[in-house]
Design a protein around this motif. Structure first.
Motif, short mmCIF file in Angstrom:
data_model
loop_
_atom_site.label_atom_id
_atom_site.label_comp_id
_atom_site.label_asym_id
_atom_site.label_seq_id
_atom_site.Cartn_x
_atom_site.Cartn_y
_atom_site.Cartn_z
N ILE A 119 -0.84 -73.22 64.83
CA ILE A 119 -0.93 -73.24 66.24
C ILE A 119 -2.56 -72.64 66.34
CG2 ILE A 119 0.02 -71.57 68.28
CD1 ILE A 119 2.27 -71.38 66.96
N THR A 120 -3.18 -73.31 67.21
CA THR A 120 -4.37 -72.78 66.99
C THR A 120 -4.64 -72.37 68.90
OG1 THR A 120 -5.34 -75.50 68.32
CG2 THR A 120 -5.24 -74.95 65.52
N ASP A 121 -5.96 -72.05 69.25
CA ASP A 121 -6.35 -71.71 70.87
C ASP A 121 -7.11 -73.02 70.77
OD1 ASP A 121 -9.03 -71.71 69.88
OD2 ASP A 121 -8.78 -68.89 70.19
N GLU A 122 -7.26 -73.05 72.70
CA GLU A 122 -8.65 -73.72 72.89
C GLU A 122 -9.79 -74.29 72.48
OE1 GLU A 122 -6.40 -74.25 77.14
OE2 GLU A 122 -7.96 -72.37 77.13
N GLN A 123 -9.89 -73.17 71.72
CA GLN A 123 -12.10 -73.65 70.63
C GLN A 123 -11.31 -73.94 69.36
OE1 GLN A 123 -10.66 -70.29 73.14
NE2 GLN A 123 -11.68 -72.06 74.30
N ASP A 124 -10.37 -74.55 69.04
CA ASP A 124 -9.88 -74.63 67.56
C ASP A 124 -9.09 -73.24 66.87
OD1 ASP A 124 -8.59 -76.77 66.14
OD2 ASP A 124 -10.23 -77.57 65.76
N ARG A 125 -9.32 -72.41 67.13
CA ARG A 125 -9.33 -71.85 66.40
C ARG A 125 -7.90 -71.27 65.98
NH1 ARG A 125 -12.24 -67.41 69.69
NH2 ARG A 125 -11.05 -67.87 71.39
N ARG A 126 -7.61 -70.58 64.47
CA ARG A 126 -6.45 -71.03 64.09
C ARG A 126 -5.23 -69.39 64.54
NH1 ARG A 126 -3.20 -73.44 58.89
NH2 ARG A 126 -4.88 -74.57 59.59
N ILE A 127 -4.50 -69.73 65.45
CA ILE A 127 -3.81 -68.16 65.81
C ILE A 127 -2.60 -67.84 65.06
CG2 ILE A 127 -2.32 -67.60 68.04
CD1 ILE A 127 -5.65 -67.93 68.78
#
Length: 142
Positions: A119-127
């Motif tokens: 699961i990532t955010d819209e900036q491709d950072r892993r949540i």
């Protein structure tokens, strides 16, 4: 890399159908195949008391997407799946926008499947990182 015996697959893969919780959470399917399932979900409406994405929402959508990926595979030989294990690590929070949920196979067997769910955010950072294992079973009689 996934491992599967595709030579035995003879049926068309199941087409994802959203459940009631998925619709309430605002889940949208972006891509679906035996090799990858991708969905989006808004953070808004899925937060906890402090305005952060609820960890339970991450787990619910991650389990759904991972299970859909497993069913897509099992359906190609007339089977369905039931979940037997899910584990998750939350890496960071999200407060706005959408999250992107991607499930890819680790192992596709005749009796069990395992998928990575990221699961990532819209900036491709892993949540969140998840692993889900499903048991492949016969379809229930209707």
């Amino acid at each position: 890399m996934s491992q599967t015996n595709r030579t035995e697959s003879t049926m068309e893969p199941w087409i994802i159908e959203l459940g009631e919780l998925d619709r309430k959470m605002g889940v949208r399917i972006i891509e679906e195949s035996v090799d990858k399932v991708v969905a989006r979900m808004p953070v808004a409406g899925n937060t906890q008391s402090f305005g952060l994405l609820h960890g339970g929402a991450s787990l619910a959508v991650g389990e759904a997407v991972g299970s859909w990926a497993a069913v897509k595979y099992a359906s190609t030989f007339g089977k369905v799946v039931v979940g037997v294990d899910v584990s998750a690590t939350h890496h960071r929070s999200a407060t706005q926008g959408d999250i992107i949920i991607t499930a890819t196979p680790i192992k596709l067997g005749r009796r069990m499947t395992s998928h990575d769910v990221v699961i990532t955010d819209e900036q491709d950072r892993r949540i969140c990182s998840m692993r889900i294992t499903n048991l492949v079973v016969d379809k229930p009689a209707q």
